[in-house]
Design a protein around this motif. Structure first.
Motif, PDB file in Angstrom:
ATOM      1  N   ILE A 455       0.865  -1.188   0.000  1.00 10.96           N
ATOM      2  CA  ILE A 455       0.000   0.000   0.000  1.00 10.96           C
ATOM      3  C   ILE A 455       0.899   1.235   0.000  1.00 10.96           C
ATOM      4  N   VAL A 456       0.666   2.137  -0.923  1.00  8.85           N
ATOM      5  CA  VAL A 456       1.469   3.368  -0.993  1.00  8.85           C
ATOM      6  C   VAL A 456       0.690   4.486  -0.323  1.00  8.85           C
ATOM      7  N   ALA A 457       1.224   4.936   0.808  1.00 10.82           N
ATOM      8  CA  ALA A 457       0.561   6.016   1.547  1.00 10.82           C
ATOM      9  C   ALA A 457       0.699   7.343   0.796  1.00 10.82           C
ATOM     10  N   LYS A 458      -0.088   8.327   1.215  1.00  9.28           N
ATOM     11  CA  LYS A 458      -0.100   9.618   0.504  1.00  9.28           C
ATOM     12  C   LYS A 458       1.251  10.319   0.580  1.00  9.28           C
ATOM     13  N   ASN A 459       2.029  10.027   1.643  1.00  7.34           N
ATOM     14  CA  ASN A 459       3.361  10.639   1.761  1.00  7.34           C
ATOM     15  C   ASN A 459       4.419   9.860   0.983  1.00  7.34           C
ATOM     16  N   GLY A 460       3.978   8.842   0.222  1.00  7.68           N
ATOM     17  CA  GLY A 460       4.898   8.069  -0.601  1.00  7.68           C
ATOM     18  C   GLY A 460       5.524   6.889   0.092  1.00  7.68           C
ATOM     19  N   LYS A 461       5.257   6.723   1.384  1.00  7.54           N
ATOM     20  CA  LYS A 461       5.832   5.606   2.145  1.00  7.54           C
ATOM     21  C   LYS A 461       5.123   4.302   1.791  1.00  7.54           C
ATOM     22  N   ASN A 462       5.886   3.215   1.813  1.00 10.08           N
ATOM     23  CA  ASN A 462       5.313   1.898   1.586  1.00 10.08           C
ATOM     24  C   ASN A 462       4.802   1.299   2.888  1.00 10.08           C
ATOM     25  N   VAL A 463       3.604   0.747   2.827  1.00  9.89           N
ATOM     26  CA  VAL A 463       3.026   0.040   3.978  1.00  9.89           C
ATOM     27  C   VAL A 463       2.853  -1.423   3.563  1.00  9.89           C
ATOM     28  N   TYR A 464       3.399  -2.327   4.359  1.00 10.50           N
ATOM     29  CA  TYR A 464       3.346  -3.752   4.036  1.00 10.50           C
ATOM     30  C   TYR A 464       2.226  -4.416   4.829  1.00 10.50           C
ATOM     31  N   PRO A 465       1.156  -4.854   4.153  1.00  9.14           N
ATOM     32  CA  PRO A 465       0.013  -5.451   4.849  1.00  9.14           C
ATOM     33  C   PRO A 465       0.402  -6.584   5.794  1.00  9.14           C
ATOM     34  N   GLU A 466       1.379  -7.382   5.389  1.00  6.12           N
ATOM     35  CA  GLU A 466       1.765  -8.537   6.205  1.00  6.12           C
ATOM     36  C   GLU A 466       2.271  -8.120   7.585  1.00  6.12           C
ATOM     37  N   GLU A 467       2.933  -6.968   7.670  1.00  9.67           N
ATOM     38  CA  GLU A 467       3.428  -6.500   8.963  1.00  9.67           C
ATOM     39  C   GLU A 467       2.270  -6.165   9.898  1.00  9.67           C
ATOM     40  N   ILE A 468       1.251  -5.494   9.366  1.00  6.57           N
ATOM     41  CA  ILE A 468       0.082  -5.144  10.183  1.00  6.57           C
ATOM     42  C   ILE A 468      -0.672  -6.411  10.580  1.00  6.57           C
ATOM     43  N   GLU A 469      -0.809  -7.341   9.647  1.00  9.07           N
ATOM     44  CA  GLU A 469      -1.526  -8.589   9.923  1.00  9.07           C
ATOM     45  C   GLU A 469      -0.874  -9.368  11.048  1.00  9.07           C
ATOM     46  N   LEU A 470       0.463  -9.371  11.102  1.00 12.80           N
ATOM     47  CA  LEU A 470       1.163 -10.087  12.171  1.00 12.80           C
ATOM     48  C   LEU A 470       0.872  -9.478  13.532  1.00 12.80           C
ATOM     49  N   VAL A 471       0.835  -8.152  13.589  1.00  9.01           N
ATOM     50  CA  VAL A 471       0.603  -7.479  14.883  1.00  9.01           C
ATOM     51  C   VAL A 471      -0.841  -7.644  15.342  1.00  9.01           C
ATOM     52  N   VAL A 472      -1.796  -7.307  14.484  1.00 16.10           N
ATOM     53  CA  VAL A 472      -3.210  -7.396  14.868  1.00 16.10           C
ATOM     54  C   VAL A 472      -3.618  -8.848  15.084  1.00 16.10           C
ATOM     55  N   GLY A 473      -3.057  -9.749  14.282  1.00 22.95           N
ATOM     56  CA  GLY A 473      -3.409 -11.160  14.388  1.00 22.95           C
ATOM     57  C   GLY A 473      -2.960 -11.836  15.668  1.00 22.95           C
ATOM     58  N   LYS A 474      -2.125 -11.165  16.450  1.00 23.34           N
ATOM     59  CA  LYS A 474      -1.686 -11.734  17.731  1.00 23.34           C
ATOM     60  C   LYS A 474      -2.809 -11.783  18.756  1.00 23.34           C
ATOM     61  N   ASP A 475      -3.827 -10.942  18.569  1.00 23.69           N
ATOM     62  CA  ASP A 475      -4.916 -10.888  19.544  1.00 23.69           C
ATOM     63  C   ASP A 475      -5.619 -12.241  19.632  1.00 23.69           C
ATOM     64  N   ASP A 476      -5.853 -12.710  20.856  1.00 19.51           N
ATOM     65  CA  ASP A 476      -6.449 -14.034  21.067  1.00 19.51           C
ATOM     66  C   ASP A 476      -7.829 -14.175  20.451  1.00 19.51           C
ATOM     67  N   TYR A 477      -8.529 -13.071  20.264  1.00 18.31           N
ATOM     68  CA  TYR A 477      -9.908 -13.125  19.774  1.00 18.31           C
ATOM     69  C   TYR A 477     -10.015 -12.871  18.264  1.00 18.31           C
ATOM     70  N   VAL A 478      -8.854 -12.790  17.601  1.00 19.65           N
ATOM     71  CA  VAL A 478      -8.826 -12.653  16.140  1.00 19.65           C
ATOM     72  C   VAL A 478      -8.367 -13.975  15.552  1.00 19.65           C
ATOM     73  N   LEU A 479      -9.257 -14.606  14.806  1.00 23.11           N
ATOM     74  CA  LEU A 479      -8.911 -15.881  14.187  1.00 23.11           C
ATOM     75  C   LEU A 479      -8.030 -15.652  12.965  1.00 23.11           C
ATOM     76  N   GLU A 480      -8.402 -14.689  12.141  1.00 23.05           N
ATOM     77  CA  GLU A 480      -7.646 -14.336  10.947  1.00 23.05           C
ATOM     78  C   GLU A 480      -7.865 -12.868  10.634  1.00 23.05           C
ATOM     79  N   CYS A 481      -6.934 -12.286   9.902  1.00 19.35           N
ATOM     80  CA  CYS A 481      -7.138 -10.915   9.444  1.00 19.35           C
ATOM     81  C   CYS A 481      -6.388 -10.699   8.131  1.00 19.35           C
ATOM     82  N   MET A 482      -6.847  -9.715   7.378  1.00 22.19           N
ATOM     83  CA  MET A 482      -6.223  -9.388   6.097  1.00 22.19           C
ATOM     84  C   MET A 482      -6.275  -7.881   5.889  1.00 22.19           C
TER      85      MET A 482
END
Length: 580
Positions: A455-482
């Motif tokens: 994902i290319v943010a408005k400031n031109g920075k790259n955002v990697y979905p997989e990094e966010i998925e790893l962090v949010v997916g750690k929650d015990d009540y999240v089975l999966e996320c994308m």
């Protein structure tokens, strides 16, 4: 931070001159050793020795040559000795094998047969009606596997009998650069790209694995992943078979834990979803025991202290009950096929398991890098294998860029598709993986995400979905996320996340605390989760909106999430359209 690395010299192995010769050599050295053990329909296991495996491969190769002098052999079905014999026999006959995902729609299988030019098709009985009608009139020999009889279509056993009495002359030399396997990642019209792997590609990767992860004569592989998948085919089938190591075929996902025990498995290859599910069960069982949390923490403390005083393998002794539940013989746990949470890797290692994460693609036969017993870093996919050079192209300020690789295991190209080949493979042999990553100062490779998912943010920075998925997916009540990007007119690409709640946990929580579970409660919980995540991130990495999905994400046979399908259903993936 490094921007290129080399795995060192790849050693020659005179036993691996060709795959047929490697099998013959193993059959001479270990004629009575078990090559495969597989279940029948009733769950009873039957074994085949290396001597008998070679005999059947030779017989099947003769039967194939009697029908097709230049065989291109499609094969689809469950993991079985028949599947393995078909694959090996195609190579023994000097032909090409086309492994096909058994869960693909039949129409996609037919598309693959068309693109590959297959003149033979081996399939399990479950496909008999489909192929009988749709292949009739086409110049393709059909053979049914894993059944004793099929009216009007020869069976695998029929060909074995024919081949045993055949006078067809088998080759004693092979062109190691011609296509040995054509592996299709999709059978959809317009997307069917067949990855061409030569015997040299496959043999190189086998030798590379041999140097990185040595096997012992008493090892036992448990085959869980489908054999058509290059990870399982090269690493869980060809690698052990060419080294005289037994492969025990699992009865299916539901039987993994039981089959690990029954097989006395020492090496297990699996994809992250399987490892994560296993870890959740292990950790859940520990937490549910009386005093389980205290005993677990005490075990970790004792293990750490013991290691300070030089006690080797103390974690395996401290957590012996956990190891016993997995048979007590597990030597190596290897994860590949997708990224895995570092917390899961670390969790297995804290329990005393040797856990190695690797990385590769079908186009690389498939392994490019893997952690080893001597060099293992959690979060990394390891050092690159011997004979492979890797460089990072156009790295950003954090050192991340597209991963390019060159080595003897890189594919020959896409079958009959030179334009697609040129897009990813340069004339001097550099392959574009389509993955972003970086190399640390010690030569360990880290994967950040897929190039096409960035994902290319408005400031031109790259955002990697997989990094966010790893962090949010750690929650015990999240089975999966994308995570995916959603283009807007004023804010550029917004970050959206699709969340699948773990309803079993939510229901248990509601019953324990005495409240009624509602959609509003789920939304509030997820909203707080997202807000907490956003509070820890710079503005350009913050999630703008979330979607709650009731059903689990659809998966492939290798338990990979069908990402495009999920995004399409959520309205985050545009359909291809054409002008009139």
């Amino acid at each position: 931070m490094k921007y290129e690395t080399y795995g060192g010299e790849l050693l020659d192995d005179p036993r691996l001159r060709s795959i047929p010769e490697a099998l013959s050599d193993v059959a001479e050295r270990y004629p009575d050793r078990i090559a495969f053990s597989e279940p029948d329909n009733g769950g009873t296991y039957h074994s085949i020795t290396f001597r008998e495996l070679r005999r059947r491969v030779d017989a099947m190769a003769r039967a194939i040559l009697d029908r097709c002098p230049e065989p291109i052999v499609g094969v689809t079905g469950r993991n079985s000795v028949s599947w393995a014999i078909t694959y090996l026999a195609a190579l023994r006959a000097g032909g090409t094998v086309v492994p096909i995902d058994r869960e693909l729609p039949v129409q996609e299988m037919l598309t693959i047969l068309h693109y590959s030019g297959a003149n033979m098709m081996f399939f399990d009985e479950r496909y008999e009606e489909d192929f009988r009608g749709k292949l009739s009139g086409r110049d393709i020999w059909t053979v049914v596997m894993n059944t004793a009889y099929c009216e009007g279509i020869p069976t695998h056993d029929d060909l074995l009998r024919d081949g045993s009495g055949s006078s067809a002359v088998l080759p004693d030399r092979w062109d190691l650069e011609r296509p040995a396997a054509i592996c299709y990642t999709s059978g959809t019209t317009g997307q069917a790209k067949g990855v061409v792997l030569s015997q040299n590609n496959l043999l190189a990767n086998i030798r590379q694995m041999e140097q990185a992860v040595s096997v012992r004569e008493d090892d036992m592989f448990l085959s869980i992943l489908p054999m058509h998948h290059t990870f399982e085919c090269t690493c869980g089938f060809l690698f052990p078979i060419t080294h005289g190591v037994t492969v025990y075929i699992c009865r299916g996902i539901r039987h993994v834990a039981e089959d690990i025990v029954n097989s006395r498995a020492t090496i297990l290859l699996a994809v992250p979803l399987l490892w994560e599910a296993m870890y959740r069960k292990i950790y859940g069982a520990i937490q549910s025991m009386p005093g389980g949390s205290f005993k677990y923490r005490l075990g970790l403390t004792l293990s750490s202290v013991g290691e300070l005083f030089g006690a080797r393998r103390i974690r395996k002794r401290v957590f012996a009950k956990v190891h016993d539940r997995l048979g007590g013989h597990m030597r190596l746990c290897i994860s590949g096929g997708a990224g895995i949470s570092p917390d899961v890797v670390d969790g297995f290692q804290k329990l005393g398991f040797t856990f190695l994460q690797g990385y590769g693609l079908t186009e690389t036969a498939p392994i490019l890098s893997v952690n080893t017993l001597e060099r293992n870093r959690v979060g990394s996919v390891g050092p690159v294998l011997h004979g492979i050079a890797v460089r990072i192209e156009a790295p950003d300020s954090e050192g991340n860029g597209e991963i390019l690789a060159r080595g003897p295991n890189i594919m020959k190209g896409y079958y009959n598709n030179p334009s697609a080949t040129r897009e990813v493979l340069s004339e001097d042999g550099w392959f574009r993986t389509g993955d972003y990553g970086h190399i640390d100062d010690d030569g360990f490779l880290f994967i950040t995400g897929r190039k096409k998912n960035v994902i290319v943010a408005k400031n031109g920075k790259n955002v990697y979905p997989e990094e966010i998925e790893l962090v949010v997916g750690k929650d015990d009540y999240v089975l999966e996320c994308m995570v995916a990007g959603k283009q807007t007119e004023t804010k550029g690409e917004e970050i959206w996340i699709i969340l699948v709640p773990d309803m079993e946990r939510f229901i248990a929580k509601a019953e324990e605390e005495g409240f009624s579970l509602t959609t509003d409660y789920l939304a509030d919980y997820m909203r707080k989760l997202v807000r907490d995540f956003n509070a820890s991130q710079p503005i350009y990495k913050r999630i703008a909106r979330f979607i709650i999905r009731e059903d689990e994400f659809p998966k492939t046979t290798t338990r990979k999430v069908r990402r495009k399908e999920v995004l399409r259903e959520a309205g985050l993936e545009e359909e291809v359209s054409y002008t009139v």
